[in-house]
Motif scaffolding. Structure first.
Motif, PDB file in Angstrom:
ATOM      1  N   THR A  39       0.850  -1.203   0.000  1.00 26.23           N
ATOM      2  CA  THR A  39       0.000   0.000   0.000  1.00 26.23           C
ATOM      3  C   THR A  39       0.882   1.248   0.000  1.00 26.23           C
ATOM      4  N   SER A  40       1.921   1.227   0.834  1.00 32.12           N
ATOM      5  CA  SER A  40       2.818   2.396   0.917  1.00 32.12           C
ATOM      6  C   SER A  40       3.505   2.621  -0.426  1.00 32.12           C
ATOM      7  N   GLN A  41       3.940   1.518  -1.025  1.00 27.73           N
ATOM      8  CA  GLN A  41       4.647   1.616  -2.309  1.00 27.73           C
ATOM      9  C   GLN A  41       3.722   2.211  -3.385  1.00 27.73           C
ATOM     10  N   ASN A  42       2.481   1.710  -3.459  1.00 29.94           N
ATOM     11  CA  ASN A  42       1.546   2.190  -4.479  1.00 29.94           C
ATOM     12  C   ASN A  42       1.159   3.644  -4.259  1.00 29.94           C
ATOM     13  N   ARG A  43       0.991   3.997  -2.977  1.00 31.36           N
ATOM     14  CA  ARG A  43       0.664   5.390  -2.658  1.00 31.36           C
ATOM     15  C   ARG A  43       1.758   6.318  -3.165  1.00 31.36           C
ATOM     16  N   LEU A  44       3.021   5.934  -2.919  1.00 34.12           N
ATOM     17  CA  LEU A  44       4.129   6.796  -3.335  1.00 34.12           C
ATOM     18  C   LEU A  44       4.255   6.865  -4.853  1.00 34.12           C
ATOM     19  N   LEU A  45       4.003   5.757  -5.530  1.00 29.85           N
ATOM     20  CA  LEU A  45       4.054   5.787  -7.002  1.00 29.85           C
ATOM     21  C   LEU A  45       2.997   6.756  -7.545  1.00 29.85           C
ATOM     22  N   TRP A  79       1.813   9.359  -5.925  1.00 26.97           N
ATOM     23  CA  TRP A  79       2.220  10.731  -5.584  1.00 26.97           C
ATOM     24  C   TRP A  79       3.333  11.218  -6.519  1.00 26.97           C
ATOM     25  N   ILE A  80       4.229  10.312  -6.906  1.00 27.65           N
ATOM     26  CA  ILE A  80       5.299  10.695  -7.844  1.00 27.65           C
ATOM     27  C   ILE A  80       4.667  11.078  -9.197  1.00 27.65           C
ATOM     28  N   ALA A  81       3.710  10.262  -9.653  1.00 30.89           N
ATOM     29  CA  ALA A  81       3.040  10.545 -10.938  1.00 30.89           C
ATOM     30  C   ALA A  81       2.324  11.898 -10.872  1.00 30.89           C
ATOM     31  N   GLU A  82       1.664  12.162  -9.738  1.00 24.44           N
ATOM     32  CA  GLU A  82       0.948  13.438  -9.602  1.00 24.44           C
ATOM     33  C   GLU A  82       1.931  14.614  -9.636  1.00 24.44           C
ATOM     34  N   ALA A  83       3.069  14.471  -8.926  1.00 22.57           N
ATOM     35  CA  ALA A  83       4.060  15.551  -8.902  1.00 22.57           C
ATOM     36  C   ALA A  83       4.572  15.834 -10.316  1.00 22.57           C
ATOM     37  N   LYS A  84       4.773  14.766 -11.105  1.00 21.87           N
ATOM     38  CA  LYS A  84       5.255  14.942 -12.484  1.00 21.87           C
ATOM     39  C   LYS A  84       4.203  15.703 -13.307  1.00 21.87           C
ATOM     40  N   GLU A  85       2.947  15.331 -13.106  1.00 18.65           N
ATOM     41  CA  GLU A  85       1.875  16.040 -13.846  1.00 18.65           C
ATOM     42  C   GLU A  85       1.863  17.524 -13.494  1.00 18.65           C
ATOM     43  N   LEU A  86       2.261  17.825 -12.246  1.00 23.28           N
ATOM     44  CA  LEU A  86       2.254  19.228 -11.808  1.00 23.28           C
ATOM     45  C   LEU A  86       3.589  19.925 -12.113  1.00 23.28           C
ATOM     46  N   GLY A  87       4.461  19.272 -12.885  1.00 19.94           N
ATOM     47  CA  GLY A  87       5.671  19.945 -13.379  1.00 19.94           C
ATOM     48  C   GLY A  87       6.993  19.472 -12.815  1.00 19.94           C
ATOM     49  N   ALA A  88       6.992  18.508 -11.902  1.00 11.47           N
ATOM     50  CA  ALA A  88       8.257  18.057 -11.307  1.00 11.47           C
ATOM     51  C   ALA A  88       9.041  17.158 -12.277  1.00 11.47           C
ATOM     52  N   SER A  89      10.357  17.082 -12.078  1.00 18.76           N
ATOM     53  CA  SER A  89      11.179  16.141 -12.859  1.00 18.76           C
ATOM     54  C   SER A  89      11.810  15.141 -11.909  1.00 18.76           C
ATOM     55  N   VAL A  90      11.986  13.924 -12.422  1.00 19.98           N
ATOM     56  CA  VAL A  90      12.649  12.891 -11.617  1.00 19.98           C
ATOM     57  C   VAL A  90      14.140  12.933 -11.912  1.00 19.98           C
ATOM     58  N   VAL A  91      14.949  13.138 -10.883  1.00 17.89           N
ATOM     59  CA  VAL A  91      16.409  13.170 -11.068  1.00 17.89           C
ATOM     60  C   VAL A  91      16.952  11.751 -11.040  1.00 17.89           C
ATOM     61  N   THR A  92      16.432  10.967 -10.156  1.00 18.42           N
ATOM     62  CA  THR A  92      16.790   9.540 -10.105  1.00 18.42           C
ATOM     63  C   THR A  92      15.657   8.779  -9.411  1.00 18.42           C
ATOM     64  N   GLY A  93      15.522   7.502  -9.729  1.00 19.25           N
ATOM     65  CA  GLY A  93      14.493   6.669  -9.106  1.00 19.25           C
ATOM     66  C   GLY A  93      13.144   6.844  -9.780  1.00 19.25           C
ATOM     67  N   GLY A  94      12.097   6.721  -8.969  1.00 17.69           N
ATOM     68  CA  GLY A  94      10.738   6.959  -9.475  1.00 17.69           C
ATOM     69  C   GLY A  94       9.992   5.691  -9.846  1.00 17.69           C
ATOM     70  N   LYS A  95      10.698   4.559  -9.803  1.00 16.12           N
ATOM     71  CA  LYS A  95      10.021   3.315 -10.217  1.00 16.12           C
ATOM     72  C   LYS A  95      10.087   2.268  -9.097  1.00 16.12           C
ATOM     73  N   SER A  96       9.189   1.296  -9.208  1.00 16.63           N
ATOM     74  CA  SER A  96       9.245   0.196  -8.239  1.00 16.63           C
ATOM     75  C   SER A  96      10.125  -0.914  -8.804  1.00 16.63           C
ATOM     76  N   GLY A 113      10.278  -3.238  -3.697  1.00 21.57           N
ATOM     77  CA  GLY A 113      10.731  -1.947  -3.184  1.00 21.57           C
ATOM     78  C   GLY A 113      10.427  -0.796  -4.114  1.00 21.57           C
ATOM     79  N   LEU A 114      10.816   0.378  -3.650  1.00 25.32           N
ATOM     80  CA  LEU A 114      10.671   1.572  -4.468  1.00 25.32           C
ATOM     81  C   LEU A 114      12.067   2.176  -4.579  1.00 25.32           C
ATOM     82  N   GLU A 115      12.481   2.518  -5.791  1.00 24.52           N
ATOM     83  CA  GLU A 115      13.819   3.106  -5.958  1.00 24.52           C
ATOM     84  C   GLU A 115      13.916   4.386  -5.135  1.00 24.52           C
ATOM     85  N   PRO A 116      15.055   4.616  -4.482  1.00 21.69           N
ATOM     86  CA  PRO A 116      15.237   5.905  -3.810  1.00 21.69           C
ATOM     87  C   PRO A 116      15.064   7.003  -4.858  1.00 21.69           C
TER      88      PRO A 116
END
Ligand code: NAD
Length: 477
Positions: free
Chosen positions: A330-336, A338-355, A359-362
């Motif tokens: 549940t924690s992993q899916n929630r964070l995925l 939230w990462i997708a939402e942040a990207k939609e709002l303009g954020a960029s992933v420097v590293t990680g972002g995937k499960s 686990g979830l990549e740092p």
């Protein structure tokens, strides 16, 4: 030899059933844990209430000796405690060993504070008609304490309640997190081996809302001390009536790195990686929002990315492991999400972002909108945001733009700026030239806003577990 099996068996006898305790990393079943009944909780409260008569008669010296000996017992079984934490919480061994070391210290601090519970003298003749009286205060234990604890520090956050309760002369019932009950049972065994009466500390395992309600409904429970999420904290406070309450809740800890730190960036980036990704970010004061001065943002982000990518994923029992699976999917899916939402709002992933695997990549995100959940809420996982700011003023404003207020940190050489941040950050603890992820076990520790109510840190926790009594002596007649 300490073990948890016999206590688990004892709980089974009158339980409503049991549930499997699963290692979050390997998904293997470790033990079956009793789903304790309401009756068991009620019985435990009665027993702890009876044991209170014994505890309150003990001298401070005796209570202090038990706590000191318990610290030695925990130290003696350090590896066993750490392996238990690593298995049930999925915490990498290096951090689990650190947690045991801190527990040894928390017990020592509790032993010290048990001897130092001092009152004060009150000059009653300061009042117009108060002449001819001496007055002083003493502290009395309150009775049975109810403790409800989270999964992420299943040993040290339990001892932050148990140590002060015993130091003050109270008895205590612990309702540990469903996912991590074993460490608290082992702690109980260590205290009993150290001489604590058996019924002075009782661990009751099972469902939080149900058993929590039995604790909160009981007139015999005089104080509830809770560490966990803000949602549950609110429920507990609304059910607590006139009981004393302490709530240690979540945070989305912020850090500012000033441009004066150009020469220290390598060191700060290394510290920030530890602060953001220790135990996969499942730490209430995990470094979550980093604000960097524009002059040094690019080199900092590059260093931070490089060091984040060096983290080693693996089994928590492996001493080289830095990152492991989160406590649940549940924690992993929630964070995925939230990462997708942040990207939609303009954020960029420097590293990680995937499960990967379980686990979830740092993950490091930049240019994150204050509207994104990963900015506003508590991540409680391996995701950190790095936003660039024009100056310290913008950083201060952004750091305070939060529903939380536990710890915040700033790295700067500018004394005036450090002091201004010290005064203006709306949090319980400000760490200057350290990460917000810093806690020593004897320091006062408490949150504002949605981060909490009341204080822990051994001495401060004790103050919230005693009744002050004033005694006045009249010699004027
Ligand atoms: P949680 O709130 O889900 O559970 C904590 C405990 O509350 C568990 O024992 C659970 O069984 C019990 N519980 C759940 N519902 C209850 C209810 N209605 N009534 C009574 N008890 C109930 O928290 P968690 O997921 O175990 O831990 C993570 C949270 O804890 C995060 O928000 C984190 O920031 C916070 N935390 C805070 C601190 C601090 O010192 N401020 C330290 C560690 C963790």
């Amino acid at each position: 030899m300490l073990n948890y099996q016999s206590y688990l068996e004892q709980l089974t006898e009158s339980a409503d059933g049991s549930y499997p305790l699963i290692n979050p990393h390997t998904k293997e079943e470790i033990e079956r844990i009793s789903e304790c009944s309401d009756e068991q909780m009620k019985q435990a409260i009665n027993q702890a209430n009876q044991a209170f008569e014994t505890l309150r008669r003990m001298t401070a010296h005796e209570r202090s000796q038990i706590l000191d000996r318990a610290s030695e017992v925990v130290h003696h079984y350090k590896e066993f405690f750490a392996e238990t934490i690593a298995k049930e919480a999925g915490k990498p061994l290096k951090y689990a060993l650190g947690e045991v070391d801190r527990t040894v210290e928390t017990l020592k601090f509790s032993a010290i504070e048990a001897r130092k519970l001092e009152g004060e003298s009150i000059p009653l003749d300061a009042a117009p008609n108060g002449a001819g009286r001496d007055a002083y205060t003493i502290f009395e234990p309150i009775g049975v304490v109810g403790a409800i604890t989270p999964f992420n520090f299943p040993l040290n956050l339990v001892v932050h309640k148990v140590g002060p309760a015993i130091a003050a002369g109270n008895t205590i019932i612990v309702k540990p997190a469903e996912k991590t009950p074993l460490s608290s049972i082992l702690l109980r065994e260590a205290l009993i081996e150290a001489g604590l009466p058996e019924l002075a500390l009782i661990v009751i395992t099972g469902d939080g809302p149900r058993l929590g309600k039995v604790l909160l409904d009981s007139e015999q429970i005089k104080k509830v001390t809770f560490t966990g999420s803000p949602e549950v904290g609110r429920t507990i406070k609304s059910q607590a009536g006139l009981k004393k309450v302490t709530l240690e809740l979540g945070n989305n800890s912020a850090l500012y790195i000033d441009h004066s730190q150009e020469q220290r960036l390598e060191d700060i980036a290394q510290q920030a990686v530890t602060g953001s990704f220790s135990y996969n970010g499942q730490v209430c004061i995990s470094t979550q929002r980093i604000y960097v001065h524009q002059k040094i943002a690019d080199p900092f982000i590059q260093l931070f990315k490089k060091k984040t990518k060096e983290l080693i994923y693996g089994n928590p029992l492996d001493s080289t492991t830095d990152i492991s699976n989160l406590i649940d999917e549940t924690s992993q899916n929630r964070l995925l999400e939230w990462i997708a939402e942040a990207k939609e709002l303009g954020a960029s992933v420097v590293t990680g972002g995937k499960s990967y695997e379980g686990g979830l990549e740092p993950t490091v995100l930049v240019n994150v909108s204050p509207e994104a959940k990963i900015y506003k809420e508590e991540a409680f996982g391996p995701v950190v945001i790095v936003n660039t700011v024009q100056d310290g003023e913008e950083a201060l404003e952004s750091m305070n733009h939060s529903q939380y207020g536990l710890n915040a940190g700033i790295f700067t050489n500018d004394m005036k700026q450090a002091l201004q941040f010290g005064h203006k950050l709306n949090v319980g603890q400000v760490l200057i030239n350290d990460l917000p992820t810093l806690r020593f076990d004897h320091m006062p520790y408490g949150g504002r806003k949605n981060s909490g109510y009341g204080y822990e840190g051994v001495k401060y926790a004790i103050q919230e577990m005693v009744n002050r009594k004033m005694i006045s002596l009249n010699y004027s007649f």
